[in-house]
Design an enzyme around this catalytic site. Structure first.
Site, PDB file in Angstrom:
ATOM      1  N   HIS A   1     -85.514  80.081  39.342  1.00 22.82           N
ATOM      2  CA  HIS A   1     -84.356  79.360  39.873  1.00 22.82           C
ATOM      3  C   HIS A   1     -83.280  80.282  40.441  1.00 22.82           C
ATOM      4  CE1 HIS A   1     -82.688  80.613  36.020  1.00 22.82           C
ATOM      5  NE2 HIS A   1     -81.512  80.419  36.554  1.00 22.82           N
TER       6      HIS A   1
HETATM    7  C1  UD1 Z   1     -76.934  78.219  35.987  1.00 21.46           C
HETATM    8  C2  UD1 Z   1     -76.404  79.574  35.486  1.00 21.46           C
HETATM    9  C3  UD1 Z   1     -77.573  80.507  35.223  1.00 21.46           C
HETATM   10  C4  UD1 Z   1     -78.623  79.873  34.332  1.00 21.46           C
HETATM   11  C5  UD1 Z   1     -79.043  78.528  34.902  1.00 21.46           C
HETATM   12  C6  UD1 Z   1     -80.053  77.829  34.009  1.00 21.46           C
HETATM   13  C7  UD1 Z   1     -74.198  80.281  36.380  1.00 21.46           C
HETATM   14  C8  UD1 Z   1     -73.546  81.223  37.304  1.00 21.46           C
HETATM   15  N1  UD1 Z   1     -75.562  80.232  36.479  1.00 21.46           N
HETATM   16  O1  UD1 Z   1     -77.505  78.413  37.263  1.00 21.46           O
HETATM   17  O2  UD1 Z   1     -77.095  81.690  34.610  1.00 21.46           O
HETATM   18  O3  UD1 Z   1     -79.744  80.723  34.235  1.00 21.46           O
HETATM   19  O4  UD1 Z   1     -77.882  77.707  35.053  1.00 21.46           O
HETATM   20  O5  UD1 Z   1     -80.368  76.554  34.419  1.00 21.46           O
HETATM   21  O6  UD1 Z   1     -73.540  79.599  35.620  1.00 21.46           O
HETATM   22  N2  UD1 Z   1     -77.886  70.799  39.583  1.00 21.46           N
HETATM   23  C9  UD1 Z   1     -78.458  69.565  39.318  1.00 21.46           C
HETATM   24  N3  UD1 Z   1     -78.246  69.047  38.083  1.00 21.46           N
HETATM   25  C10 UD1 Z   1     -77.517  69.664  37.113  1.00 21.46           C
HETATM   26  C11 UD1 Z   1     -76.934  70.915  37.419  1.00 21.46           C
HETATM   27  C12 UD1 Z   1     -77.154  71.475  38.640  1.00 21.46           C
HETATM   28  O7  UD1 Z   1     -79.122  68.975  40.144  1.00 21.46           O
HETATM   29  O8  UD1 Z   1     -77.376  69.120  35.991  1.00 21.46           O
HETATM   30  C13 UD1 Z   1     -78.088  71.401  40.910  1.00 21.46           C
HETATM   31  C14 UD1 Z   1     -76.778  71.716  41.594  1.00 21.46           C
HETATM   32  O9  UD1 Z   1     -76.382  70.699  42.406  1.00 21.46           O
HETATM   33  C15 UD1 Z   1     -77.064  72.996  42.343  1.00 21.46           C
HETATM   34  C16 UD1 Z   1     -78.203  73.633  41.571  1.00 21.46           C
HETATM   35  O10 UD1 Z   1     -78.748  72.652  40.704  1.00 21.46           O
HETATM   36  O11 UD1 Z   1     -77.517  72.716  43.627  1.00 21.46           O
HETATM   37  C17 UD1 Z   1     -77.738  74.849  40.825  1.00 21.46           C
HETATM   38  O12 UD1 Z   1     -76.804  74.523  39.789  1.00 21.46           O
HETATM   39  P1  UD1 Z   1     -75.659  75.544  39.321  1.00 21.46           P
HETATM   40  O13 UD1 Z   1     -74.920  74.957  38.196  1.00 21.46           O
HETATM   41  O14 UD1 Z   1     -74.903  75.982  40.514  1.00 21.46           O
HETATM   42  O15 UD1 Z   1     -76.386  76.855  38.811  1.00 21.46           O
HETATM   43  P2  UD1 Z   1     -77.843  77.165  38.231  1.00 21.46           P
HETATM   44  O16 UD1 Z   1     -78.699  77.704  39.333  1.00 21.46           O
HETATM   45  O17 UD1 Z   1     -78.382  76.009  37.435  1.00 21.46           O
END
Ligand code: UD1
Length: 387
Positions: A225
């Site tokens: 991811h």
């Molecule tokens: C975050 C953490 C990372 C961890 C990872 C585990 C930071 C900087 N990064 O990254 O260290 O390894 O989580 O999962 O805090 N999204 C959903 N549903 C959710 C949450 C997010 O669909 O419940 C989508 C968001 O819209 C976004 C993507 O997933 O497009 C990434 O989410 P984001 O919270 O930005 O960071 P992660 O890549 O999950």
């Protein structure tokens, strides 16, 4: 004494569970040093599968406060969290704020606590990848620089902090709190049927009803991811091709897929290819016990997750870490662990995949990864740091 602890994203949830349980145990012992604990969820992860399922499965009480920050850019997530968390601190006036790991909530809430002159404790302090392009490395550096109490998972992390000039009295080596959760849940996970996990979570069943989804015999497990692996087509496309040809060409490849990875795979038109590959088992993000179960029996793990690297170390699952560096060197083969860094170069991954398949499981338990880290943390707060 009043403590506010903060979680925000999936890797925080398995770290807070043992701490909540240990504080509860401490309070029921009536030591005359009660700890009032307020649990704050920033709401960075909000999907049932990335958040709520962990609260249920790991018996974490519902958060006392949910800041409902949701998705957004880093600045948006950090900024909105700071604004909302400042209000929480002004209302509740805790003696300590505890932050965990390296997600955006960790950074936002440690900065806010210190601006409010509240002491901050960082659980999982001192990890360093040296890679300033990783948002998590920035979060770790800032949080450690500001924290009053730095609780380290291994001796290497303590040495990193000393090299940066952190005074000795702020550092305590307590072990790895995530392994508390692993040890407490091993037995329950071992009783889960693998085929049930596949059927319950299959993406193919939803998108292509009737397609093959059997996993019998040896399988590989993967997660991916990180922005560095999934955000750029020139990296992601060859990686997906290699995984389909080399890994899924040999055995079923189970991939519980993160929303960020799905989004990017669709953007680069790789989704249909992945979905129709007969040996690729695409699953929704899994609950804690299902993931642990799959890890226990996997021939090999391919991952860019730091947490899974640690779990592979303890379980012994050979692990190809899809990164060029790690903040968790204690999990690497040269330190007795199960992991080898392969980055995202397809030739290197292919080569190591072939070599590593020949290795069996070699479990290793680093010092103080013994399932009692949360108890050691609570002892500190009930003892020398009692306010
Ligand atoms: C975050 C953490 C990372 C961890 C990872 C585990 C930071 C900087 N990064 O990254 O260290 O390894 O989580 O999962 O805090 N999204 C959903 N549903 C959710 C949450 C997010 O669909 O419940 C989508 C968001 O819209 C976004 C993507 O997933 O497009 C990434 O989410 P984001 O919270 O930005 O960071 P992660 O890549 O999950």
């Amino acid at each position: 004494m009043k403590i506010v602890s903060v979680v925000g994203a999936r890797p925080n949830f398995m770290k807070i569970a043992p701490l909540v349980a240990s504080i509860k145990k401490h309070n029921s012992n009536n030591t005359g040093k009660p700890i009032e604990h307020i649990l704050v969820h920033t709401g960075q992860h909000y999907d049932v599968r990335l958040s709520e399922s962990f609260f249920q499965d790991l018996n974490i009480p519902q958060p006392d406060i949910n800041l409902e920050i949701g998705s957004g850019s880093h600045a948006e997530q950090v900024g909105l969290t700071m604004i909302a968390f400042e209000k929480v601190l002004r209302e509740h006036k805790p003696d300590w704020v505890i932050v965990l790991g390296d997600v955006n909530a960790t950074l936002a809430c440690s900065v806010t606590a210190k601006k409010e002159n509240i002491r901050c404790c960082h659980v999982e302090a001192g990890l360093r990848s040296g890679d300033m392009t990783m948002p998590e490395e920035i979060n770790r550096l800032v949080t450690d620089r500001l924290s009053d109490l730095l609780l380290t998972p291994d001796r290497i992390s303590g040495d990193n902090l000393r090299k940066e000039g952190v005074p000795e009295e702020k550092i305590r080596f307590v072990g790895n709190i995530m392994i508390d959760t692993l040890e407490a849940n091993r037995e329950r996970a071992a009783n889960i049927n693998i085929q049930d996990i596949v059927q319950k979570n299959s993406i193919k069943n939803e998108e292509k009803p009737g397609s093959q989804n059997q996993v019998s015999g040896p399988y590989a497990l993967m997660t991916m991811h990180r922005p560095s692996n999934v955000d750029h087509k020139e990296v992601l496309e060859p990686l997906v091709n290699l995984l389909l040809e080399e890994v899924a060409g040999r055995m079923p490849l189970i991939w519980p897929i993160h929303p960020r990875a799905i989004k990017q795979i669709k953007t680069y038109n790789l989704w249909e290819k992945a979905l129709t590959h007969p040996n690729l088992v695409l699953l929704h993000p899994l609950g804690y016990h299902d993931m642990l179960r799959l890890n226990m029996d996997a021939e090999i793990m391919l991952t860019d997750s730091g947490g899974l690297q640690e779990e592979c170390c303890v379980l012994g699952t050979p692990c190809l870490t899809l990164r060029w560096n790690t903040e968790r060197p204690v999990t690497l083969r040269e330190h007795g662990g199960a992991s080898v860094l392969v980055g995202n170069n397809v030739d290197r991954i292919r080569d190591e995949f072939r070599k590593t398949l020949a290795n069996g499981a070699v479990p290793s338990t680093p010092e103080l990864w013994d399932g009692h880290t949360a108890d050691r943390i609570v002892e500190l707060f009930a003892g020398e740091f009692y306010a």
